[in-house]
Design an enzyme around this catalytic site. Sequence first.
Site: not given
Length: 461
Positions: A140, A345
């Site tokens: 992440d 992201d």
Amino acid sequence: MALSRLLLFVLLSSYYYIAHGGHRNGFVVVQTRSFESKSLCSASTTNLELGRASVPVVHRHGPCAPSQSSHKLSFAERLRLSRARANFIMSRASNGMVSTRDDDANVSIPTHLGGSVDSLEYVVTVGLGTPAVSQVLLMDTGSDLSWVQCAPCNSAACYPQKDPLFDPTKSSTYASIPCDTAACQNLTADRYQNGCTDGGAHCGYRVEYGDGSKTRGVYSTETLTLAPGVTVEDFRFGCGRDQRGDNDKYDGLVGLGGAPESLVVQTSPVYGRAFSYCLPALNSDAGFLALGAPRAADTSGFVFTPMSHLSDTATFYMVTLTGISVAGKQLDIPPSAFRGGMIIDSGTVITGLPQTAYNALQAAFRKAMEAYPLLPNGDLDTCYNFTGYSNVTVPKVAFTFSGGGTVDLDVHNGILLKDCLAFTESGPDVGLGIIGNVNQRTLEVLYDAGQGKVGFRAGAC
């Protein structure tokens, strides 16, 4: 006879053109069967320059995952979780929450994309402790603090995972971080600290994610093994004792953000605050996560743009879009539409564009796809019914970034998701946008904070 041969040549040429993904005037012809997910994992190798080590990484729910789960979410629910994550990132960024080396000793970790599109979807397999115990961790870029579930932890406090819980008592290199240390006190600035545990003896941490999941436990240090012979000593991570939310099977998370707690910053003396990854187009194919930047001689295939950060939030990596094209034609979007910047992201699925940019993209894409029927109530607002079509002609979509570099998104995997345009509106033009992971598929995305730039290389996996 000559005419028959000519017709046969034309027919065969047309078949070859379609079967191999023909390109014509800004469009690509693809077979609809290529939209389908495969159920078997394809063995593959990672092609990275000499000196970069690699280890396996797989997707959370794909056929290459080391742990398969019976817990499946609907596409609509997956999108809901992704939107919740995107909204959380926007809120955090808006509210202000929370030197380069030419080093060839880089580390590469393979990745796979799975059929699931949960808000956190790519996983890497690393070793933790001495002796090293395999841990499957979500990857992440929107998080900093890494964590794993630790023993002792009962079913009421920890979710089921395939691997045994990491047991710190069985590792000779594990240590909890004392409460009165700088490492613990620095958690407060990044809003991860949760006070002191066990009568004040240990530093506590707590993280809450955009999809509602949470973790808390003891902030600790341990030896992290990225590849055989490639270790990170005294790696700071969370030893989780209490987890909540829609978690399933994986063992924890590895944070790749820009704050001090992240793996990227902790390993910056060796890898220069640089890393890259390639997210594969299909759940059965392999990609990679690599620590360190490629050598200067190996960056000729990249398109670079300046990297920026929010002034009070180090986590997120940002770039500036200056234009979007559809079918080879630049859209009429004023530069002011992109002034808020775009966060890149790995965990958000759908790209969120500011209102003006999204409206222009949607209109152009719908016009280019007007031969195909729109679904009136799709999970996104531009979804198609390709039933009965063996081939579909999809327009190319390209991003132009600050500095002038243009990046073509993969057709169709980087543009369509479940037969829907993988974009949505993020809000007014003054706000932030997010480049989601669908648009990033098959690109190597290089985050080089030491050099202050982001690079994109096409066809990397």
